[in-house]
Design a protein around this motif. Sequence first.
Motif, PDB file in Angstrom:
ATOM      1  N   ARG A  37      18.782  23.653 130.033  1.00 15.62           N
ATOM      2  CA  ARG A  37      18.630  24.327 128.744  1.00 15.62           C
ATOM      3  C   ARG A  37      19.710  25.383 128.562  1.00 15.62           C
ATOM      4  O   ARG A  37      20.254  25.563 127.477  1.00 15.62           O
ATOM      5  N   ARG A  38      20.005  26.097 129.650  1.00 12.54           N
ATOM      6  CA  ARG A  38      21.054  27.119 129.566  1.00 12.54           C
ATOM      7  C   ARG A  38      22.405  26.488 129.251  1.00 12.54           C
ATOM      8  O   ARG A  38      23.168  26.967 128.432  1.00 12.54           O
ATOM      9  N   ILE A  39      22.687  25.375 129.955  1.00 17.06           N
ATOM     10  CA  ILE A  39      23.966  24.696 129.743  1.00 17.06           C
ATOM     11  C   ILE A  39      24.046  24.151 128.321  1.00 17.06           C
ATOM     12  O   ILE A  39      25.072  24.281 127.650  1.00 17.06           O
ATOM     13  N   ALA A  40      22.959  23.550 127.853  1.00 14.98           N
ATOM     14  CA  ALA A  40      22.942  23.020 126.491  1.00 14.98           C
ATOM     15  C   ALA A  40      23.166  24.130 125.476  1.00 14.98           C
ATOM     16  O   ALA A  40      23.873  23.959 124.477  1.00 14.98           O
ATOM     17  N   ASN A  41      22.572  25.294 125.746  1.00 11.45           N
ATOM     18  CA  ASN A  41      22.754  26.431 124.842  1.00 11.45           C
ATOM     19  C   ASN A  41      24.205  26.902 124.842  1.00 11.45           C
ATOM     20  O   ASN A  41      24.781  27.206 123.802  1.00 11.45           O
ATOM     21  N   ASP A  42      24.820  26.949 126.056  1.00  9.94           N
ATOM     22  CA  ASP A  42      26.224  27.354 126.147  1.00  9.94           C
ATOM     23  C   ASP A  42      27.129  26.372 125.409  1.00  9.94           C
ATOM     24  O   ASP A  42      28.095  26.760 124.759  1.00  9.94           O
ATOM     25  N   VAL A  43      26.818  25.085 125.559  1.00 10.89           N
ATOM     26  CA  VAL A  43      27.609  24.059 124.873  1.00 10.89           C
ATOM     27  C   VAL A  43      27.488  24.230 123.352  1.00 10.89           C
ATOM     28  O   VAL A  43      28.471  24.143 122.616  1.00 10.89           O
ATOM     29  N   ALA A  44      26.264  24.481 122.883  1.00 13.85           N
ATOM     30  CA  ALA A  44      26.052  24.664 121.442  1.00 13.85           C
ATOM     31  C   ALA A  44      26.807  25.882 120.935  1.00 13.85           C
ATOM     32  O   ALA A  44      27.425  25.843 119.863  1.00 13.85           O
ATOM     33  N   SER A 495      29.981  20.820 104.642  1.00 11.53           N
ATOM     34  CA  SER A 495      31.180  21.330 105.296  1.00 11.53           C
ATOM     35  C   SER A 495      30.976  22.775 105.736  1.00 11.53           C
ATOM     36  O   SER A 495      30.613  23.636 104.937  1.00 11.53           O
ATOM     37  N   GLY A 496      31.207  23.051 107.019  1.00  9.47           N
ATOM     38  CA  GLY A 496      31.024  24.388 107.573  1.00  9.47           C
ATOM     39  C   GLY A 496      29.674  24.594 108.235  1.00  9.47           C
ATOM     40  O   GLY A 496      29.472  25.601 108.922  1.00  9.47           O
ATOM     41  N   ALA A 497      28.749  23.672 108.017  1.00  3.68           N
ATOM     42  CA  ALA A 497      27.406  23.817 108.596  1.00  3.68           C
ATOM     43  C   ALA A 497      27.246  23.004 109.877  1.00  3.68           C
ATOM     44  O   ALA A 497      26.261  23.177 110.594  1.00  3.68           O
ATOM     45  N   GLU A 498      28.221  22.154 110.188  1.00  3.17           N
ATOM     46  CA  GLU A 498      28.126  21.340 111.385  1.00  3.17           C
ATOM     47  C   GLU A 498      28.182  22.251 112.622  1.00  3.17           C
ATOM     48  O   GLU A 498      29.076  23.071 112.756  1.00  3.17           O
ATOM     49  N   ASN A 499      27.226  22.089 113.510  1.00  3.07           N
ATOM     50  CA  ASN A 499      27.150  22.869 114.756  1.00  3.07           C
ATOM     51  C   ASN A 499      27.025  24.373 114.506  1.00  3.07           C
ATOM     52  O   ASN A 499      27.281  25.176 115.410  1.00  3.07           O
ATOM     53  N   TRP A 500      26.616  24.749 113.304  1.00  2.00           N
ATOM     54  CA  TRP A 500      26.524  26.181 112.984  1.00  2.00           C
ATOM     55  C   TRP A 500      25.464  26.848 113.861  1.00  2.00           C
ATOM     56  O   TRP A 500      24.436  26.259 114.176  1.00  2.00           O
ATOM     57  N   ASN A 501      25.731  28.087 114.234  1.00  5.55           N
ATOM     58  CA  ASN A 501      24.829  28.851 115.087  1.00  5.55           C
ATOM     59  C   ASN A 501      24.666  30.247 114.496  1.00  5.55           C
ATOM     60  O   ASN A 501      25.647  30.828 114.017  1.00  5.55           O
ATOM     61  N   PRO A 502      23.456  30.806 114.501  1.00  3.64           N
ATOM     62  CA  PRO A 502      23.260  32.149 113.939  1.00  3.64           C
ATOM     63  C   PRO A 502      24.104  33.232 114.618  1.00  3.64           C
ATOM     64  O   PRO A 502      24.321  34.295 114.044  1.00  3.64           O
ATOM     65  N   ASN A 503      24.575  32.944 115.830  1.00  5.79           N
ATOM     66  CA  ASN A 503      25.395  33.913 116.555  1.00  5.79           C
ATOM     67  C   ASN A 503      26.891  33.722 116.319  1.00  5.79           C
ATOM     68  O   ASN A 503      27.707  34.303 117.042  1.00  5.79           O
ATOM     69  N   LEU A 504      27.248  32.925 115.316  1.00  4.44           N
ATOM     70  CA  LEU A 504      28.656  32.620 115.098  1.00  4.44           C
ATOM     71  C   LEU A 504      29.485  33.878 114.854  1.00  4.44           C
ATOM     72  O   LEU A 504      30.604  33.999 115.365  1.00  4.44           O
ATOM     73  N   ALA A 505      28.967  34.826 114.085  1.00  7.29           N
ATOM     74  CA  ALA A 505      29.729  36.047 113.810  1.00  7.29           C
ATOM     75  C   ALA A 505      30.075  36.784 115.101  1.00  7.29           C
ATOM     76  O   ALA A 505      31.210  37.242 115.296  1.00  7.29           O
ATOM     77  N   ALA A 506      29.108  36.883 116.007  1.00  5.03           N
ATOM     78  CA  ALA A 506      29.352  37.559 117.287  1.00  5.03           C
ATOM     79  C   ALA A 506      30.389  36.804 118.108  1.00  5.03           C
ATOM     80  O   ALA A 506      31.276  37.403 118.741  1.00  5.03           O
ATOM     81  N   LEU A 507      30.297  35.475 118.111  1.00  3.06           N
ATOM     82  CA  LEU A 507      31.241  34.668 118.873  1.00  3.06           C
ATOM     83  C   LEU A 507      32.657  34.804 118.332  1.00  3.06           C
ATOM     84  O   LEU A 507      33.629  34.872 119.100  1.00  3.06           O
ATOM     85  N   LEU A 508      32.795  34.842 116.999  1.00  4.31           N
ATOM     86  CA  LEU A 508      34.115  35.031 116.392  1.00  4.31           C
ATOM     87  C   LEU A 508      34.694  36.390 116.755  1.00  4.31           C
ATOM     88  O   LEU A 508      35.884  36.520 117.067  1.00  4.31           O
ATOM     89  N   ALA A 509      33.836  37.416 116.687  1.00  5.45           N
ATOM     90  CA  ALA A 509      34.296  38.773 117.014  1.00  5.45           C
ATOM     91  C   ALA A 509      34.787  38.849 118.455  1.00  5.45           C
ATOM     92  O   ALA A 509      35.815  39.478 118.752  1.00  5.45           O
TER      93      ALA A 509
END
Length: 643
Positions: A37-44, A495-509
Motif C-alpha cells: 500500500r505504501r509503495i502504491a501510494n508513492d507510485v500514485a 485533460s489534467g485530471a489523469e492521475n490527479w492527487n490532492p497533494n499535487l500542490a505540495a509535490l509541485l512546491a
Amino acid sequence: MFARAGRSLWPRAVALTAAATVAGMGAVKYNDSVEQRRIANDVALQSAVDTPNVKLPSREDLLSKLSKTDQFDVLVIGGGATGTGCAVDAATRGLNVALVEMHDFASGTSSKSTKMAHGGVRYLEKAVFQLSKAQLDLVIEALNERGHMLNTAPHLCKILPIMIPVYTYWQIPYFYVGCKMYDLFAGSQNLKNSYLLTKRQAADIAPMLDPTTLKAGLVYHDGSFNDSRMNTALAVTAIENGATVLNYMEVKQLIKDKETGKVQGALVTNRETGEQFTVKAKVTVNATGPYSDKLLQMDENKDGKPDPTKPLPNATISTKVAVENPKMVVPSAGVHIILPSFYCPREMGLLDVKTSDGRVMFFLPWQGKVLAGTTDIPMKQVPQTPTAAESDIQDILQELQHYIKFPVKREDVLSAWAGIRPLVIDPRKSQGNTGGSTQGLVRSHLCFTTDNGMVTIAGGKWTTYREMAEETINEVVKVGKFNVKPCITRKLKLSGAENWNPNLAALLAQKYHLSGAMSNHLSENYGTRAPLICEMFQEDERNQLPVTFGGRENVTVYGNVNFDSFRYPFTIGELNYSVDYEYTRTALDFLMRRTRFAFLDARQALDAVEGTVTVMGDKLNWDSTRRKHEIEKSKEFIRTFGV
C-alpha cells in the motif's frame, strides 16, 4: 512497479524481501500488505507530478484534417460547454467529429457563469411550493451531474460550503428543512451534510456580517469551479480523443441538399486567414447557446444563410446585435462583479435567499476574490457582446450593503461582466420571445431535430452540460443511424485530471521549489499538466515573470516595474504553455479565458496587454500591424469590464 516508482523505492523493496526470508510467511503477509500500500501510494504520488508526455496536433494539423476529410460523422457548431461536451462524447463513442467555434472556446456564456456546480436551491423551493415535477427533476438531474463534474475534473471543481444568514427565528426551521431536502435528493451524490450554526458561530465565520440582527446560519454544500478552464479542458480532451476542434472558424452558410433541403454540413471560414472550408457531415449539431436562433434561421432558409440584419449606425462594442427577434432563446442578462477577498469568508460562500426583487444573490470566494451576482434583466435581442451596465453593478452593491457592516464601495469593484442566460422555449410550440420576466422559466434544456435533420441543443446550465451532451449524441446516433460504443463520459477524466492527487500542490512546491501560491495556482488550474509549465520555468527564468513583463529583457529597472503585477500568478511560462497546448490565438484568449486575469482584476489585466501581445507576437510571428491591432482590441474589450 518498482521501475515506475523510481530508484528511491528499491531499498524498501529489498528490505521487504529480506523480511520475507527471515520472519516467515505469516509475518510477511501482513508486512507485504502494508508495504504494498505504501509503495502504491508513492507510485500514485510520483505519477501525479511526473511531466506528462503530451503530443497534441497543431492548429495547422487540425486545419489540414478539416480540409482533407471528405465527410465527418458529426459537425458540431459551437465551442462552449455543451458543444465541446458533445465533441468529447461523440469522439469517445468512436465517431469522427469536427467542431468549429466562431470566436474562442467559452468566449460567450460559458465563461460568464456564477462558477457554481449546483443543483439549484431556488429550483427546489419552487418545486415544493409549486408542486412542480419539472423543477424537481431538474434539481435531481443537476445534483447527479454535480457529482460527475467533481469526479471528472477534481482539479477544477471543489466542494464549497455556502451559508444562508438567517435574520428571523421562524426562518430557521424553514431553511433547515430545505437544506436537508437538498441533501436528501442528492442521494449517493451528496457532498456533505448541511448543518445549523448558532448566531455566534455564524458571526465568527463571517465577521463582515452585521451581528446585531443575525439569528443563525444554515450551511449547505455545492461545487465551485473554473468555467472557462473547464471548457478548455473539454476542448483539449476531445482533440486527444481524435476530434478535429478549431476556434476562430465562422459558419457562413449551411450546406443543404438541393432536392430534400437536408443539412449536410457547412461552409466555414478561417477568421485568421479568410480561407474557406467545405465541411460535410452526416449529422450537424447546433450548439451555439444564445445564438441558436441564427442557426435555426439558416436551417429554415433554402440557401442555408441567416436572415439579413440591419447594422446599427455608430454601433459600439456593447450595442452590436447578434440575433434579432429570437424565437427559441429568451435572452436574459446576468451581471456579476468581482470584489476583494474581505467581502466574504475565504472558505465559505454566502447566499442571499431573497433580494428586494425576489431573486437569489450569491457572494462566493473564487480565485482569491469574491464573486457577487447575479442580476436578471430580460432582453428582446441577443447582443453580440453583452456588458455590465452601471445600474446593474450598483444593484448588486446595494444588495450587499444589507448584510455587510462596513461601507460597500464602488471603487472596490475589480471587474464586472454580463452573460446571456441560455433560457429557451420550444420554437415549434411558441410564438417567440415576449421579453417578459425570466425568473419563472425552468433552466432545463431542449434537444430536438429539425425537419431538415439538424440536431439542436439549447438551454440548460453548466452543471448539466455532460447530460445534455449525452442526450444530444444519442439523438445524433439515432438520426445518423450510427453503430457506436456506449457513452463513457460519466467517468472519463478530463485533460489534467489523469492521475490527479490532492497533494499535487505540495509535490509541485517540493520538486520545483515554488511558492505555495504558485503551486496552488498551477495545481488547481492545470492539474497534472502543471509540470509542463514548471519545466518551462526551469528552462528559462524569464518564464517565471508576470506576463506584464513580456518582452522586457531587463526588469531590474525598478522605476519601470509595476509591483502590483506580482500579486497575480499569471506568468510568461503560462502564456507560452497556453499557446503550445491550449490553442490560444489572441491576447484576450489568454487574459480572459485560459487565465481569469481580466475577470479578477480588469485594471491589472489592462497593464498586462502589451506584455502578452509581445510574447504572443514573437511566438506566432505577428507583424507590427497585427500587434498594434491586438493591443487596441484587447484594451477596448477589457475596458467594458466595469473599469
